[in-house]
Motif scaffolding. Structure first.
Motif, PDB file in Angstrom:
ATOM      1  N   ILE A 182       0.822  -1.198   0.000  1.00 10.87           N
ATOM      2  CA  ILE A 182       0.000   0.000   0.000  1.00 10.87           C
ATOM      3  C   ILE A 182       0.865   1.260   0.000  1.00 10.87           C
ATOM      4  CG2 ILE A 182      -1.869   1.203   1.175  1.00 10.87           C
ATOM      5  CD1 ILE A 182      -2.494  -1.694   0.099  1.00 10.87           C
ATOM      6  N   GLY A 183       0.561   2.170  -0.933  1.00  6.60           N
ATOM      7  CA  GLY A 183       1.296   3.434  -1.007  1.00  6.60           C
ATOM      8  C   GLY A 183       2.764   3.269  -1.286  1.00  6.60           C
ATOM      9  N   GLY A 184       3.122   2.188  -1.945  1.00  7.76           N
ATOM     10  CA  GLY A 184       4.526   1.918  -2.213  1.00  7.76           C
ATOM     11  C   GLY A 184       5.256   1.245  -1.074  1.00  7.76           C
ATOM     12  N   GLY A 185       4.546   1.004   0.048  1.00  2.62           N
ATOM     13  CA  GLY A 185       5.155   0.300   1.168  1.00  2.62           C
ATOM     14  C   GLY A 185       5.692   1.218   2.239  1.00  2.62           C
ATOM     15  N   SER A 186       6.221   0.620   3.282  1.00  2.00           N
ATOM     16  CA  SER A 186       6.687   1.357   4.459  1.00  2.00           C
ATOM     17  C   SER A 186       7.818   2.325   4.134  1.00  2.00           C
ATOM     18  CB  SER A 186       7.151   0.378   5.540  1.00  2.00           C
ATOM     19  OG  SER A 186       8.170  -0.481   5.028  1.00  2.00           O
ATOM     20  N   GLU A 187       8.564   2.048   3.099  1.00  6.76           N
ATOM     21  CA  GLU A 187       9.677   2.930   2.749  1.00  6.76           C
ATOM     22  C   GLU A 187       9.192   4.313   2.328  1.00  6.76           C
ATOM     23  OE1 GLU A 187      11.824   1.236  -0.438  1.00  6.76           O
ATOM     24  OE2 GLU A 187      10.181   1.348  -1.896  1.00  6.76           O
ATOM     25  N   ASN A 188       7.925   4.431   1.968  1.00  7.51           N
ATOM     26  CA  ASN A 188       7.370   5.727   1.578  1.00  7.51           C
ATOM     27  C   ASN A 188       6.647   6.417   2.728  1.00  7.51           C
ATOM     28  OD1 ASN A 188       8.253   5.616  -1.057  1.00  7.51           O
ATOM     29  ND2 ASN A 188       6.419   4.591  -1.787  1.00  7.51           N
TER      30      ASN A 188
END
Length: 613
Positions: free
Chosen positions: A299-305
């Motif tokens: 979701i949303g490109g993942g935790s890195e984002n």
């Protein structure tokens, strides 16, 4: 010969009184555990918004017809699609060039291709129709490939072994007063079932839109859309062997009803969901109930984002960062969760309460991985979570009775106004607090405990002198389960009260900055269970009240992996542990530790005897 355990001569302890500082320890090296203004109970400030009946089962959510895939081919109406035209021998099928309109209740078997056409259902409002997709490929360049205008309910059955496609070509031109904005658009109840497959493509808008109830009881679906993958007004209900793969420019599954607060819910009792979404993975305007299933959400490109604020840069106590400065959610933070114009990027989100009773979850999200604006209850399941914000967040109550939780990345692991852990196994890695009881908004509370003391330029320094302090009404209750918390901020932060009566809890915190293994601003009570905590000494608190013994000592600066052993006067080992992070304070409690008894604690090569409080 044993070396004597070095004791810090000066040990600043903050017990978070309403004013002033905590009193010093009675014995050198022992953390004071008696806060003179501690409060044993917190007032109940929560209230139920709209009641949710989580006793609902498949029998309540699905009709017998929802799962019925059988049909009598000899009595069914056949529709053959032929590129830019179609044929059928039934008077209930009206064909105009490449537009096929179905007007009566019956079972229709559809096969073939429309290169630029559509199927329209316009029957009596009491009619129940079954559409059997038997190798269908329909593209409408400027509208919905399947448009359900009028009927009571439509059942779309994917014939066994068939591959089917419904697509929009990239734009929408109005054909009536309805705003058709999906490759599949239904104004009536719509059910998908069967054992075949369906690919839905919508490069300019939603994949499947249903203005009433959207139901899946079987089949394999691939949805690619510029906006929501699935979008319904009243409910989305998924069960059985349904397999959904969704790639969405907004929410993967979205359900919202702005007219009726009891509608707009999502119910999932089984199935497999692979969702990649730029918005939320699963989002309900009312409640979410998940009983089982397999979920893989990016979701949303993942935790890195996600927001990268954490507790590595503390900057002192005078507003320079960490607890002393702004945190995500404050007016000076850049977090997306409080910006109304920004995109919500949560894994599973409910505006009302959220219940998970089982299933397998892999969630990598830029924002909270599991979120409710009211309460979250988890009664089981296996969770692999990486979050750019909170792993599990509830505005009011978070209750966990069972489950396995591996939270590899989060800003805060578990956050709610009231956290109640009754069971489960947890491994939590947090760049700020592991568990945080905080009221207010999605981005956590900022006024309790040290967060209130050092949030806005109060003087004082490590002892908490100077400045007023606020107290929260939050609570953390741990009565069971196994918790391992590795936090770069506070291990357990109760902006209110902390109560431990069972379970096995390990907290490993850092030594830098104004962090603490335990942080509370009213009381911390332990009456049962085992607690092992290590971290910084400068702002340390231990339990303010206990019904079992507590050993809390300052041990100087110790490196990560240094072994800690606690033995009773007979030489029996009670606790042995080697923290993953460096530490300067040790807090130990278990049913085997008796207040008033003498215990030997060994840290690395050094030992000392201490009386348990």
């Amino acid at each position: 010969m044993k070396k004597t355990l070095s004791i810090l001569l000066i040990f600043a302890l903050v017990c978070f009184l309403f004013a002033g500082c905590g009193k010093p320890s009675d014995n050198d090296g022992t953390i004071d555990n008696n806060s003179e203004s501690s409060v044993s109970d917190t007032s109940d400030t929560t209230s139920d918004p709209v009641d949710v009946d989580f006793s609902q089962t498949d029998d309540d959510m699905f009709t017998d017809r929802d799962g019925k895939t059988e049909y009598d081919e000899s009595k069914a109406v056949s529709i053959q699609l032929k590129g830019d035209s179609a044929t059928s021998s039934s008077n209930s099928v009206k064909i105009s060039d490449s537009t096929v309109t179905i007007t009566e209740e019956a079972t229709y078997i559809i096969s073939g291709t429309l290169t630029d056409g559509m199927i329209i259902i316009n029957a009596e409002d009491t009619a129940k129709l079954q559409l059997v997709l038997n190798g269908v490929d329909i593209t409408s360049k400027t509208s919905a490939a399947l448009y359900i205008l009028e009927a009571d309910k439509v059942f779309v059955t994917l014939a066994d072994g068939t591959e089917n496609t419904l697509a929009n070509g990239g734009s929408f031109t109005a054909i009536d007063e309805n705003n058709i904005d999906a490759a599949v658009f239904s104004k009536q109840d719509l059910t998908f079932n069967g054992s075949g497959s369906l690919t839905v493509t919508s490069p300019a808008a939603h994949g499947i839109v249903c203005k009433d109830e959207l139901v899946f009881t079987g089949g394999t679906y691939t949805v690619n859309s510029a906006s929501h993958g699935l979008d319904a007004n009243d409910s989305v209900r998924i069960s059985s062997s349904t397999k959904l793969t969704i790639d969405a420019g907004k929410d993967g599954i979205h359900c919202e009803n702005t007219d009726d607060a009891s509608l707009g819910f999502i119910y999932i009792s089984d199935g497999t969901m692979n969702i990649e979404a730029e918005g939320d993975g699963i989002s309900a305007g009312a409640y979410v109930q998940i009983e089982n299933g397999t979920f893989d959400l990016l979701i949303g490109g993942g935790s890195e984002n996600g927001s990268k604020e954490h507790s590595d840069n503390f900057g002192g106590f005078m507003g320079g960062g960490g607890h002393g400065g702004m945190r995500p959610g404050s007016s000076q933070s850049s977090t997306t969760s409080t910006d109304e114009s920004s995109t919500s990027m949560k894994g599973i989100k409910a505006a009302n309460s959220l219940l998970i009773s089982g299933g397998t979850f892999k969630i990598d999200s830029a924002d909270d991985s599991v979120h409710s604006d009211v309460s979250v209850t988890i009664n089981g399941g296996t969770f692999e979570i990486a979050s750019g914000d909170d792993a599990i967040h509830a505005e009011e109550n978070l209750t966990i009775t069972a489950g396995t939780f591996n939270i590899t990345e989060s800003y805060e692991g578990l956050e709610a106004l009231n956290i109640d852990v009754k069971g489960g196994e947890f491994k939590i890695v947090a760049s700020d607090d592991g568990l945080n009881a905080a009221g207010g908004t999605d981005s956590s509370g900022t006024t309790g405990g040290r967060d209130g003391m050092f949030g806005g330029g109060h003087g004082g320094g490590p002892g908490g002198m100077g400045g007023g302090m606020s107290s929260g009404n939050g609570s953390i209750v741990i009565s069971g389960g196994k918790l391992y918390v590795k936090a770069s901020g506070d291990g357990i932060d109760a902006n209110g009260t902390l109560t431990i009566s069972g379970g096995y809890t390990i907290v490993t915190g850092p030594t830098q900055g104004d962090t603490a293994t335990l942080d509370y601003d009213k009381s911390a009570t332990i009456t049962g269970g085992t607690f092992i905590g290590t971290g910084a000494s400068g702002m340390a608190q231990t339990f303010s009240d206990s019904k079992q013994g507590v050993v809390a000592v300052s041990v100087g600066n110790q490196s990560a992996g240094t072994n800690i052993t606690l033995k009773d006067k007979s030489g029996n080992t009670i606790i042995e542990y080697a923290p993953e992070l460096s530490f300067a304070v040790v807090i130990l409690s278990s049913p085997d530790i008796v207040s008033g008894e003498i215990y030997t604690i060994t840290v690395g090569l050094e030992s000392g005897e201490f009386e348990a409080n």
